[in-house]
Design a protein around this motif. Structure first.
Motif, PDB file in Angstrom:
ATOM      1  N   THR A 115       4.652  23.135 -31.857  1.00 56.89           N
ATOM      2  CA  THR A 115       5.896  23.414 -31.143  1.00 56.89           C
ATOM      3  C   THR A 115       6.494  22.097 -30.693  1.00 56.89           C
ATOM      4  OG1 THR A 115       5.060  25.554 -30.368  1.00 56.89           O
ATOM      5  CG2 THR A 115       6.936  24.610 -29.175  1.00 56.89           C
ATOM      6  N   GLY A 116       7.677  21.783 -31.195  1.00 58.71           N
ATOM      7  CA  GLY A 116       8.400  20.598 -30.744  1.00 58.71           C
ATOM      8  C   GLY A 116       9.168  20.949 -29.487  1.00 58.71           C
ATOM      9  N   VAL A 117       9.057  20.123 -28.469  1.00 65.04           N
ATOM     10  CA  VAL A 117       9.722  20.390 -27.197  1.00 65.04           C
ATOM     11  C   VAL A 117      10.591  19.195 -26.830  1.00 65.04           C
ATOM     12  CG1 VAL A 117       9.380  20.905 -24.750  1.00 65.04           C
ATOM     13  CG2 VAL A 117       7.780  21.824 -26.441  1.00 65.04           C
ATOM     14  N   THR A 118      11.856  19.449 -26.557  1.00 55.97           N
ATOM     15  CA  THR A 118      12.760  18.390 -26.101  1.00 55.97           C
ATOM     16  C   THR A 118      13.465  18.818 -24.823  1.00 55.97           C
ATOM     17  OG1 THR A 118      14.616  19.210 -27.406  1.00 55.97           O
ATOM     18  CG2 THR A 118      13.205  17.532 -28.438  1.00 55.97           C
ATOM     19  N   HIS A 119      13.917  17.830 -24.091  1.00 60.77           N
ATOM     20  CA  HIS A 119      14.738  18.032 -22.895  1.00 60.77           C
ATOM     21  C   HIS A 119      16.040  17.281 -23.155  1.00 60.77           C
ATOM     22  CE1 HIS A 119      15.764  18.524 -18.666  1.00 60.77           C
ATOM     23  NE2 HIS A 119      16.140  17.240 -18.671  1.00 60.77           N
ATOM     24  N   GLU A 164      21.620  12.711 -23.608  1.00 58.78           N
ATOM     25  CA  GLU A 164      20.347  12.141 -24.031  1.00 58.78           C
ATOM     26  C   GLU A 164      19.394  13.268 -24.383  1.00 58.78           C
ATOM     27  OE1 GLU A 164      18.905   9.928 -20.701  1.00 58.78           O
ATOM     28  OE2 GLU A 164      20.390   8.349 -20.921  1.00 58.78           O
ATOM     29  N   SER A 165      18.421  12.946 -25.234  1.00 64.28           N
ATOM     30  CA  SER A 165      17.385  13.916 -25.570  1.00 64.28           C
ATOM     31  C   SER A 165      16.051  13.195 -25.649  1.00 64.28           C
ATOM     32  CB  SER A 165      17.705  14.611 -26.901  1.00 64.28           C
ATOM     33  OG  SER A 165      16.843  15.698 -27.116  1.00 64.28           O
ATOM     34  N   LYS A 166      15.038  13.810 -25.038  1.00 64.22           N
ATOM     35  CA  LYS A 166      13.696  13.225 -25.024  1.00 64.22           C
ATOM     36  C   LYS A 166      12.692  14.311 -25.367  1.00 64.22           C
ATOM     37  CE  LYS A 166      15.020   9.948 -21.493  1.00 64.22           C
ATOM     38  NZ  LYS A 166      14.825   9.408 -20.170  1.00 64.22           N
ATOM     39  N   SER A 167      11.679  13.927 -26.139  1.00 67.31           N
ATOM     40  CA  SER A 167      10.616  14.874 -26.467  1.00 67.31           C
ATOM     41  C   SER A 167       9.554  14.860 -25.381  1.00 67.31           C
ATOM     42  CB  SER A 167       9.999  14.546 -27.824  1.00 67.31           C
ATOM     43  OG  SER A 167       9.388  13.282 -27.804  1.00 67.31           O
ATOM     44  N   SER A 168       8.832  15.961 -25.278  1.00 65.77           N
ATOM     45  CA  SER A 168       7.808  16.087 -24.247  1.00 65.77           C
ATOM     46  C   SER A 168       6.665  15.088 -24.446  1.00 65.77           C
ATOM     47  CB  SER A 168       7.256  17.509 -24.224  1.00 65.77           C
ATOM     48  OG  SER A 168       6.685  17.838 -25.473  1.00 65.77           O
ATOM     49  N   ASP A 207      13.281   9.550 -27.898  1.00 61.74           N
ATOM     50  CA  ASP A 207      14.053   9.205 -26.706  1.00 61.74           C
ATOM     51  C   ASP A 207      15.365   8.618 -27.201  1.00 61.74           C
ATOM     52  OD1 ASP A 207      15.106   8.378 -24.301  1.00 61.74           O
ATOM     53  OD2 ASP A 207      13.345   7.218 -23.693  1.00 61.74           O
ATOM     54  N   ILE A 208      16.384   9.463 -27.325  1.00 66.44           N
ATOM     55  CA  ILE A 208      17.623   9.040 -27.970  1.00 66.44           C
ATOM     56  C   ILE A 208      18.855   9.315 -27.118  1.00 66.44           C
ATOM     57  CG2 ILE A 208      16.743   9.287 -30.316  1.00 66.44           C
ATOM     58  CD1 ILE A 208      18.193  11.997 -30.420  1.00 66.44           C
ATOM     59  N   ILE A 209      19.866   8.509 -27.388  1.00 65.27           N
ATOM     60  CA  ILE A 209      21.196   8.717 -26.828  1.00 65.27           C
ATOM     61  C   ILE A 209      21.984   9.526 -27.854  1.00 65.27           C
ATOM     62  CG2 ILE A 209      23.333   7.559 -26.145  1.00 65.27           C
ATOM     63  CD1 ILE A 209      21.577   5.136 -25.359  1.00 65.27           C
ATOM     64  N   LEU A 210      22.734  10.493 -27.380  1.00 62.93           N
ATOM     65  CA  LEU A 210      23.540  11.335 -28.260  1.00 62.93           C
ATOM     66  C   LEU A 210      25.011  10.947 -28.170  1.00 62.93           C
ATOM     67  CD1 LEU A 210      21.835  14.705 -27.323  1.00 62.93           C
ATOM     68  CD2 LEU A 210      21.560  13.435 -29.459  1.00 62.93           C
ATOM     69  N   SER A 211      25.712  11.116 -29.285  1.00 62.15           N
ATOM     70  CA  SER A 211      27.146  10.852 -29.315  1.00 62.15           C
ATOM     71  C   SER A 211      27.814  11.849 -30.242  1.00 62.15           C
ATOM     72  CB  SER A 211      27.422   9.422 -29.777  1.00 62.15           C
ATOM     73  OG  SER A 211      26.973   9.232 -31.098  1.00 62.15           O
ATOM     74  N   SER A 212      29.080  12.075 -30.025  1.00 62.85           N
ATOM     75  CA  SER A 212      29.845  12.970 -30.890  1.00 62.85           C
ATOM     76  C   SER A 212      30.103  12.294 -32.227  1.00 62.85           C
ATOM     77  CB  SER A 212      31.189  13.319 -30.237  1.00 62.85           C
ATOM     78  OG  SER A 212      30.977  14.043 -29.053  1.00 62.85           O
ATOM     79  N   PRO A 213      30.118  13.074 -33.322  1.00 64.85           N
ATOM     80  CA  PRO A 213      30.403  12.483 -34.635  1.00 64.85           C
ATOM     81  C   PRO A 213      31.746  11.752 -34.629  1.00 64.85           C
ATOM     82  CG  PRO A 213      29.714  14.770 -34.873  1.00 64.85           C
ATOM     83  CD  PRO A 213      29.911  14.520 -33.410  1.00 64.85           C
ATOM     84  N   GLY A 214      31.743  10.544 -35.173  1.00 61.02           N
ATOM     85  CA  GLY A 214      32.977   9.769 -35.291  1.00 61.02           C
ATOM     86  C   GLY A 214      33.486   9.146 -34.010  1.00 61.02           C
ATOM     87  N   SER A 215      32.700   9.230 -32.932  1.00 63.28           N
ATOM     88  CA  SER A 215      33.188   8.723 -31.645  1.00 63.28           C
ATOM     89  C   SER A 215      33.019   7.217 -31.491  1.00 63.28           C
ATOM     90  CB  SER A 215      32.457   9.424 -30.497  1.00 63.28           C
ATOM     91  OG  SER A 215      31.102   9.018 -30.450  1.00 63.28           O
ATOM     92  N   ASN A 216      32.260   6.585 -32.362  1.00 60.18           N
ATOM     93  CA  ASN A 216      31.939   5.154 -32.269  1.00 60.18           C
ATOM     94  C   ASN A 216      31.172   4.803 -31.010  1.00 60.18           C
ATOM     95  OD1 ASN A 216      33.137   4.545 -34.752  1.00 60.18           O
ATOM     96  ND2 ASN A 216      35.150   4.433 -33.811  1.00 60.18           N
ATOM     97  N   ARG A 217      30.618   5.797 -30.337  1.00 61.16           N
ATOM     98  CA  ARG A 217      29.746   5.543 -29.185  1.00 61.16           C
ATOM     99  C   ARG A 217      28.348   5.251 -29.710  1.00 61.16           C
ATOM    100  NH1 ARG A 217      30.131   8.284 -24.037  1.00 61.16           N
ATOM    101  NH2 ARG A 217      27.958   8.710 -24.527  1.00 61.16           N
ATOM    102  N   PRO A 218      27.531   4.562 -28.936  1.00 63.95           N
ATOM    103  CA  PRO A 218      26.148   4.355 -29.364  1.00 63.95           C
ATOM    104  C   PRO A 218      25.413   5.691 -29.418  1.00 63.95           C
ATOM    105  CG  PRO A 218      26.512   3.417 -27.173  1.00 63.95           C
ATOM    106  CD  PRO A 218      27.828   3.946 -27.661  1.00 63.95           C
TER     107      PRO A 218
END
Length: 139
Positions: free
Chosen positions: A11-15, A23-27, A32-43
């Protein structure tokens, strides 16, 4: 844990916070990643890229199992490039996918058998079957 006489093997678990700009991090701390909208040029990355990476990895595993059942060895330089489109339709947002599979050096009929078999056993393929448009190309 068992459900319907089936054994859960992982079972993969993320918060996740902040949605597409969060942001999303696994248990277990491995993700441990930063999320961005597609095409937003954000990191950061976006859910479509994460889905593409997961499906590619799973599909390669399914190709290995299928090839083994056919007594065929996968070429060492095989790969899958997966494209996940976020599409706006009259009914709202939907996904569609293309899996571009390279199995260099294999007879085209054997390669097609491996791809077809993998698409039947890959859990990602099973989860999306009948729900989104999926095209698989041997390249």
């Amino acid at each position: 844990m068992e459900t319907n006489n089936e054994k859960v093997i992982y079972t993969g678990v993320t918060h996740t916070t902040g949605g597409r700009t969060g942001e999303s991090k696994s248990s277990d701390g491995q993700l441990d990643i930063i999320l961005s909208s597609p095409g937003s040029n954000r990191p950061g990355t976006n859910p479509e890229q994460l889905f593409a990476a997961g499906w590619s990895a799973c599909f390669i595993g399914a190709m290995g199992k299928t090839a083994a059942s056919l007594n065929v060895k996968l070429p060492t330089d095989h790969y899958v490039n997966t494209e996940i489109d976020l599409v706006l339709t009259n009914d709202g947002y939907e996904l569609q996918a293309r899996l571009n599979v390279s199995l260099p050096g294999l007879d085209p009929e054997v390669a097609q058998s491996i791809v077809d078999g993998a698409h039947q056993v890959c859990p990602y393929s099973k989860a999306t079957r009948g729900n989104i448009k999926v095209t698989i190309n041997l390249i």
